[in-house]
Design an enzyme around this catalytic site. Structure first.
Site, PDB file in Angstrom:
ATOM      1  N   SER A   1       0.864  -1.167   0.000  1.00 30.25           N
ATOM      2  CA  SER A   1       0.000   0.000   0.000  1.00 30.25           C
ATOM      3  C   SER A   1       0.908   1.227   0.000  1.00 30.25           C
ATOM      4  CB  SER A   1      -0.872  -0.016   1.259  1.00 30.25           C
ATOM      5  OG  SER A   1      -1.634   1.161   1.344  1.00 30.25           O
TER       6      SER A   1
ATOM      7  N   LYS B   1      -1.116  -1.174  -4.438  1.00 29.48           N
ATOM      8  CA  LYS B   1      -2.277  -0.347  -4.068  1.00 29.48           C
ATOM      9  C   LYS B   1      -1.779   1.065  -3.872  1.00 29.48           C
ATOM     10  CE  LYS B   1      -4.656   0.051   0.413  1.00 29.48           C
ATOM     11  NZ  LYS B   1      -5.359  -0.743   1.447  1.00 29.48           N
TER      12      LYS B   1
ATOM     13  N   LYS C   1      -2.946   4.971  -2.674  1.00 30.00           N
ATOM     14  CA  LYS C   1      -3.985   5.767  -2.042  1.00 30.00           C
ATOM     15  C   LYS C   1      -4.425   6.823  -3.039  1.00 30.00           C
ATOM     16  CE  LYS C   1      -4.029   3.922   2.087  1.00 30.00           C
ATOM     17  NZ  LYS C   1      -5.242   3.337   2.660  1.00 30.00           N
TER      18      LYS C   1
ATOM     19  N   ASP D   1      -7.160   2.983  -3.251  1.00 29.72           N
ATOM     20  CA  ASP D   1      -7.882   3.018  -1.971  1.00 29.72           C
ATOM     21  C   ASP D   1      -8.167   4.478  -1.632  1.00 29.72           C
ATOM     22  OD1 ASP D   1      -8.908   2.788   0.583  1.00 29.72           O
ATOM     23  OD2 ASP D   1      -7.138   1.829   1.457  1.00 29.72           O
TER      24      ASP D   1
ATOM     25  N   GLU E   1     -10.980   0.503  -3.553  1.00 29.53           N
ATOM     26  CA  GLU E   1     -11.269   0.280  -2.134  1.00 29.53           C
ATOM     27  C   GLU E   1     -11.903   1.511  -1.498  1.00 29.53           C
ATOM     28  OE1 GLU E   1      -7.901  -1.353  -0.047  1.00 29.53           O
ATOM     29  OE2 GLU E   1      -8.643  -0.750   1.925  1.00 29.53           O
TER      30      GLU E   1
ATOM     31  N   ASP F   1     -13.712  -1.697   3.107  1.00 30.16           N
ATOM     32  CA  ASP F   1     -12.770  -1.739   4.223  1.00 30.16           C
ATOM     33  C   ASP F   1     -13.496  -1.232   5.483  1.00 30.16           C
ATOM     34  OD1 ASP F   1     -10.762  -1.222   6.102  1.00 30.16           O
ATOM     35  OD2 ASP F   1      -9.426  -0.155   4.751  1.00 30.16           O
TER      36      ASP F   1
ATOM     37  N   LYS G   1      -9.538  -6.763   8.107  1.00 26.06           N
ATOM     38  CA  LYS G   1      -8.527  -6.370   9.088  1.00 26.06           C
ATOM     39  C   LYS G   1      -8.914  -6.927  10.444  1.00 26.06           C
ATOM     40  CE  LYS G   1      -7.162  -2.091   6.808  1.00 26.06           C
ATOM     41  NZ  LYS G   1      -7.264  -0.618   6.792  1.00 26.06           N
TER      42      LYS G   1
HETATM   43  O1  OSB Z   1      -7.151   1.953   4.473  1.00 25.64           O
HETATM   44  O2  OSB Z   1      -6.020   0.177   4.320  1.00 25.64           O
HETATM   45  C1  OSB Z   1      -6.164   1.318   4.784  1.00 25.64           C
HETATM   46  C2  OSB Z   1      -3.047   2.341   6.771  1.00 25.64           C
HETATM   47  C3  OSB Z   1      -3.627   3.006   7.818  1.00 25.64           C
HETATM   48  C4  OSB Z   1      -4.989   3.150   7.856  1.00 25.64           C
HETATM   49  C5  OSB Z   1      -5.787   2.623   6.839  1.00 25.64           C
HETATM   50  C6  OSB Z   1      -5.221   1.916   5.793  1.00 25.64           C
HETATM   51  C7  OSB Z   1      -3.822   1.810   5.747  1.00 25.64           C
HETATM   52  C8  OSB Z   1      -3.101   1.176   4.663  1.00 25.64           C
HETATM   53  C9  OSB Z   1      -1.711   0.687   4.966  1.00 25.64           C
HETATM   54  O3  OSB Z   1      -3.517   1.099   3.515  1.00 25.64           O
HETATM   55  C10 OSB Z   1      -1.572  -0.762   4.919  1.00 25.64           C
HETATM   56  C11 OSB Z   1      -0.221  -1.164   5.463  1.00 25.64           C
HETATM   57  O4  OSB Z   1       0.730  -1.135   4.692  1.00 25.64           O
HETATM   58  O5  OSB Z   1      -0.129  -1.494   6.662  1.00 25.64           O
HETATM   59 MG    MG Z   2      -8.352   0.844   3.169  1.00 27.45          MG
END
Ligand code: OSB
Ligand code: MG
Length: 370
Positions: free
Chosen positions: A137, A163, A165, A190, A215, A240, A264
């Site tokens: 991510s 992924k 953001k 995302d 996402e 999510d 998660k």
């Molecule tokens: O939305 O998945 C998310 C990190 C912090 C809060 C929300 C998210 C995330 C990530 C990071 O996308 C995922 C990671 O590398 O731990």
């Molecule tokens: Mg997310």
């Protein structure tokens, strides 16, 4: 039989190797609460409360989780005799919400139980595939060039899925540039709830990029508008934030709010709840993958273990320690193979050694409930 006799909370501060930016803000340093449980037989287990430093992703954050774990949750668990780690969640059941705080305690009990049984946690949870597939991510960067550089590094490291953001000011042109540079890699965006249905034309326009999934485009607590959006776009929606329980998963699937779930541990309350969500999704033909919360090695180890369950069929946000930390608090650090996989360890419990010394060096407060 498990009787937890003490729960130790430790807050550590760990600076990230690189800042992480989402549509709700930038993080430079994590404030992480670690949980160490001990039982009457002297066995121990470790867990992590995976909330953020601010109530931006969910309503839990470091200080609220600390006080909830200390004053409410730990006293509900300490001194109770239960048959197994699966019975820890029901002890905390009347407390609404606070799932990440619950998960920190609950997952620590699973580690303890697996260690007592002398089995790896991934097997104890019902895992079937010791080798898990990994994605990364990548947060919002200061420039597109910087993003392209980061993606190149991760692809060269072997990661199977990228992924990025996205937000209304970091979406169409950015994705277009990524596709132009890297072709048909497995790519997803995302949004962390940065859009509303008013943005439907913009979101439809992203269909041209054949993203693996989009996402959480819409509000964090929504599954109704997501169903409307999913009916209007080709790109599969991945949920999510709004999936906090097995019931949430069932309802979202029934409504057609998305086609994939980012599962998660912390968000649903720990391993027993993740197992239930995984089962519901597997039976409904909805793929799940393990999301991340910028965890330290302890939370990361739990993510690796749960990712071995059969329903986790897509690469997760479970990646190498060195992407986040100069020095992780577990050894060995989590490493990813050149083909983008992690092999769950064979040792008992989480299967990594927890370094008390490194934890002590970064600890800023502690409390033991016994
Ligand atoms: O939305 O998945 C998310 C990190 C912090 C809060 C929300 C998210 C995330 C990530 C990071 O996308 C995922 C990671 O590398 O731990
Ligand atoms: Mg997310």
């Amino acid at each position: 039989m498990i009787e937890i006799t003490s729960i130790e909370l430790i807050e550590i501060r760990l600076p990230l190797v690189h800042f992480f930016e989402t549509s709700f803000g930038r993080t430079y340093e994590r404030r992480i609460i670690l949980v160490r449980v001990e039982d009457a037989a002297g066995a121990t287990g470790w867990g992590e409360i995976t909330c953020g430093e601010t109530p931006g992703y969910s309503d839990e954050w470091t200080d609220s989780a600390w006080v909830t774990a200390e004053k409410i949750l730990a006293p509900m668990v300490v001194g109770k005799e239960v048959d197994s780690a699966a019975d820890i969640w029901p002890l905390m059941k009347w407390v609404r919400g606070h799932r990440m705080a619950k998960a920190g305690i609950e997952t620590a009990c699973w580690d303890l139980e697996a260690k007592k049984l002398g089995v790896p946690l991934w097997r104890h949870l019902g895992g079937v595939d010791q080798v898990i597939e990994c994605g990364v991510s990548i947060g919002i960067q200061d420039s597109v060039a910087q993003l392209l550089d980061k993606i190149r590094v991760e692809l060269e490291a072997g990661y199977k899925r990228i992924k990025i953001k996205i937000s209304p000011t970091w979406d169409y042109d950015v994705i277009k540039a990524v596709r132009a540079e890297f072709g048909d890699i497995l790519l997803m965006g995302d949004a962390n709830s940065a859009y509303t249905l008013d943005d439907i034309d913009k979101l439809k326009s992203l269909d041209e990029f054949d993203l693996m999934m989009l996402e959480q485009p819409l509000p964090y607590d929504d599954i109704i508008d997501h169903a409307k959006l999913q009916a209007a776009i080709k790109t599969p929606i991945c949920l999510d934030e709004p999936i906090r329980s097995p019931e949430d998963a069932r309802k979202a699937i029934e409504l057609g709010s998305g086609k994939i779930i980012n599962l998660k541990n912390g968000r649903v309350g720990g391993h027993s709840q993740s197992k239930l969500v995984e089962k519901i999704c597997r039976e409904a033909g909805i793929p799940v993958w393990c999301g991340g919360m910028l965890e330290s090695g302890i939370g990361r180890a739990h993510n690796i273990a749960i990712s071995t369950l059969a329903g986790y069929t897509m690469p997760g946000d479970v990646s190498a320690s060195k992407r986040y930390w100069h020095e992780d608090i577990i050894s060995p650090a989590v490493e990813v193979s050149p083909v983008g996989t992690i092999t769950a360890p064979d040792g008992p419990g989480i299967g990594f050694d927890v370094s008390r010394e490194r934890i002590d060096r970064s600890a800023v407060r502690r409390m033991t409930i016994s």
